[in-house]
Design a protein around this motif. Structure first.
Motif, PDB file in Angstrom:
ATOM      1  N   ARG A  93     -54.861 -19.306  68.686  1.00  0.00           N
ATOM      2  CA  ARG A  93     -55.044 -19.081  70.231  1.00  0.00           C
ATOM      3  C   ARG A  93     -56.477 -19.741  70.656  1.00  0.00           C
ATOM      4  NH1 ARG A  93     -54.116 -13.729  73.693  1.00  0.00           N
ATOM      5  NH2 ARG A  93     -52.135 -14.178  72.521  1.00  0.00           N
ATOM      6  N   SER A  94     -57.432 -19.101  69.620  1.00  0.00           N
ATOM      7  CA  SER A  94     -58.840 -19.585  69.793  1.00  0.00           C
ATOM      8  C   SER A  94     -59.107 -21.208  69.965  1.00  0.00           C
ATOM      9  CB  SER A  94     -59.699 -18.981  68.672  1.00  0.00           C
ATOM     10  OG  SER A  94     -59.645 -17.428  68.704  1.00  0.00           O
ATOM     11  N   ALA A  95     -58.339 -21.778  68.928  1.00  0.00           N
ATOM     12  CA  ALA A  95     -58.617 -23.359  68.835  1.00  0.00           C
ATOM     13  C   ALA A  95     -57.911 -23.760  70.073  1.00  0.00           C
ATOM     14  CB  ALA A  95     -57.805 -23.664  67.759  1.00  0.00           C
ATOM     15  N   LEU A  96     -56.771 -23.400  70.687  1.00  0.00           N
ATOM     16  CA  LEU A  96     -56.213 -24.354  71.923  1.00  0.00           C
ATOM     17  C   LEU A  96     -56.883 -23.845  72.979  1.00  0.00           C
ATOM     18  CD1 LEU A  96     -52.395 -23.283  70.920  1.00  0.00           C
ATOM     19  CD2 LEU A  96     -53.635 -25.566  70.696  1.00  0.00           C
ATOM     20  N   GLN A  97     -57.747 -22.620  73.174  1.00  0.00           N
ATOM     21  CA  GLN A  97     -58.375 -22.173  74.212  1.00  0.00           C
ATOM     22  C   GLN A  97     -59.749 -23.064  74.301  1.00  0.00           C
ATOM     23  OE1 GLN A  97     -58.419 -17.847  73.902  1.00  0.00           O
ATOM     24  NE2 GLN A  97     -56.747 -17.745  75.553  1.00  0.00           N
ATOM     25  N   ALA A  98     -60.167 -23.294  72.814  1.00  0.00           N
ATOM     26  CA  ALA A  98     -61.586 -24.345  72.956  1.00  0.00           C
ATOM     27  C   ALA A  98     -61.080 -25.642  73.400  1.00  0.00           C
ATOM     28  CB  ALA A  98     -61.816 -24.346  71.482  1.00  0.00           C
ATOM     29  N   TYR A 110     -61.405 -32.582  65.204  1.00  0.00           N
ATOM     30  CA  TYR A 110     -60.832 -31.339  64.600  1.00  0.00           C
ATOM     31  C   TYR A 110     -61.920 -30.500  64.318  1.00  0.00           C
ATOM     32  CZ  TYR A 110     -56.494 -33.748  64.830  1.00  0.00           C
ATOM     33  OH  TYR A 110     -55.347 -34.435  65.497  1.00  0.00           O
ATOM     34  N   GLY A 111     -62.906 -30.857  63.533  1.00  0.00           N
ATOM     35  CA  GLY A 111     -64.100 -30.253  63.084  1.00  0.00           C
ATOM     36  C   GLY A 111     -64.834 -29.565  64.022  1.00  0.00           C
ATOM     37  N   GLU A 112     -65.228 -30.321  65.288  1.00  0.00           N
ATOM     38  CA  GLU A 112     -65.872 -29.906  66.389  1.00  0.00           C
ATOM     39  C   GLU A 112     -65.145 -28.846  67.133  1.00  0.00           C
ATOM     40  OE1 GLU A 112     -68.404 -33.660  67.700  1.00  0.00           O
ATOM     41  OE2 GLU A 112     -66.430 -33.842  68.204  1.00  0.00           O
ATOM     42  N   VAL A 113     -63.917 -28.951  67.276  1.00  0.00           N
ATOM     43  CA  VAL A 113     -63.159 -27.920  67.810  1.00  0.00           C
ATOM     44  C   VAL A 113     -63.152 -26.490  66.841  1.00  0.00           C
ATOM     45  CG1 VAL A 113     -60.998 -26.978  68.728  1.00  0.00           C
ATOM     46  CG2 VAL A 113     -61.742 -29.444  69.237  1.00  0.00           C
ATOM     47  N   PRO A 120     -66.038 -22.704  61.804  1.00  0.00           N
ATOM     48  CA  PRO A 120     -66.523 -23.931  61.041  1.00  0.00           C
ATOM     49  C   PRO A 120     -65.932 -24.024  59.968  1.00  0.00           C
ATOM     50  CG  PRO A 120     -68.449 -22.545  61.950  1.00  0.00           C
ATOM     51  CD  PRO A 120     -67.151 -21.890  61.883  1.00  0.00           C
ATOM     52  N   GLY A 121     -65.438 -25.218  59.455  1.00  0.00           N
ATOM     53  CA  GLY A 121     -64.484 -25.668  58.226  1.00  0.00           C
ATOM     54  C   GLY A 121     -63.123 -25.543  58.400  1.00  0.00           C
ATOM     55  N   ALA A 122     -62.688 -25.091  59.492  1.00  0.00           N
ATOM     56  CA  ALA A 122     -61.239 -24.771  59.661  1.00  0.00           C
ATOM     57  C   ALA A 122     -60.594 -26.127  60.463  1.00  0.00           C
ATOM     58  CB  ALA A 122     -61.083 -23.502  60.339  1.00  0.00           C
ATOM     59  N   ALA A 123     -60.960 -27.315  60.428  1.00  0.00           N
ATOM     60  CA  ALA A 123     -60.607 -28.399  60.871  1.00  0.00           C
ATOM     61  C   ALA A 123     -59.073 -28.439  60.770  1.00  0.00           C
ATOM     62  CB  ALA A 123     -61.195 -29.684  60.354  1.00  0.00           C
ATOM     63  N   ARG A 124     -58.649 -28.300  59.615  1.00  0.00           N
ATOM     64  CA  ARG A 124     -57.290 -28.350  59.113  1.00  0.00           C
ATOM     65  C   ARG A 124     -56.271 -27.336  59.903  1.00  0.00           C
ATOM     66  NH1 ARG A 124     -56.323 -31.192  53.539  1.00  0.00           N
ATOM     67  NH2 ARG A 124     -54.331 -31.402  54.141  1.00  0.00           N
ATOM     68  N   ALA A 125     -56.833 -26.350  60.164  1.00  0.00           N
ATOM     69  CA  ALA A 125     -56.231 -25.109  60.956  1.00  0.00           C
ATOM     70  C   ALA A 125     -56.193 -25.517  62.436  1.00  0.00           C
ATOM     71  CB  ALA A 125     -56.966 -23.775  60.934  1.00  0.00           C
ATOM     72  N   VAL A 126     -57.415 -26.274  63.078  1.00  0.00           N
ATOM     73  CA  VAL A 126     -57.396 -26.761  64.266  1.00  0.00           C
ATOM     74  C   VAL A 126     -55.920 -27.969  64.462  1.00  0.00           C
ATOM     75  CG1 VAL A 126     -58.320 -28.160  66.070  1.00  0.00           C
ATOM     76  CG2 VAL A 126     -59.641 -26.401  64.632  1.00  0.00           C
TER      77      VAL A 126
END
Length: 176
Positions: A93-98, A110-113, A120-126
């Motif tokens: 949810r946090s990623a999609l809202q971003a 993906y890393g910036e999001v 930070p570091g959760a680019a794959r999760a994004v």
């Protein structure tokens, strides 16, 4: 809570729009040539916990906004419509809202999001969040690209991502 559905036309075919009392809960571009197939409604009903009822006209305002968008006019769907985020939680949810904050015609990696979403570091999760979004197109996950500047995937349809990126880039260039 009451759930209802309608269909909204897009250049990719009709999308299934599902609404709750809180807002748009799902906007799904079917992998099928016909989104009205029963399995699509069954899939949504499993996620929301009940079968939505047909509500012709429920997507009329959304269809107008989509028409504007596909005509090349900047549209922030999250500013015009309430979203019901109940199908996603946590970091997704946090990623999609971003992602909703990425301006028209611009992209982020993906890393910036991940940084904006607080991990930070959760680019794959994004990437996973973008892949599983229940709000395709209206949450602009197509604006999230790889760190090398290449578009990456868009479910099974990378051509749709390229189409949306080109649409926004060309419309932005025409406005300049």
């Amino acid at each position: 809570m009451t759930f209802r559905y309608d269909f909204a036309p897009t250049p990719f075919g009709d999308a299934l729009a599902v609404f709750s009392d809180a807002g748009i809960v799902s906007f799904d571009l079917s992998e099928s040539a016909d989104p009205r197939v029963p399995w699509l409604l069954e899939s949504v009903s499993r996620r929301i916990g009940e079968m939505p009822v047909s509500s012709p006209g429920a997507a009329d305002e959304l269809t107008l906004a989509l028409d504007e968008y596909f005509d090349g006019r900047p549209v922030r769907f999250d500013e015009r419509f309430a979203f019901d985020w109940s199908l996603v939680d946590g970091f997704t949810r946090s990623a999609l809202q971003a992602v909703c904050g990425i301006p028209w015609g611009q992209t982020m990696s993906y890393g910036e999001v991940a940084v904006i979403a607080g991990s930070p570091g959760a680019a794959r999760a994004v990437g996973t969040a973008c892949r599983v979004t229940p709000l395709s197109v209206i949450v602009p996950v197509h604006r999230v690209i790889r760190s090398d500047g290449t578009p990456g995937h868009y479910g099974a349809h990378p051509e749709r991502k390229r189409y949306l990126l080109d649409l926004e880039r060309e419309a932005s260039a025409a406005r300049s």
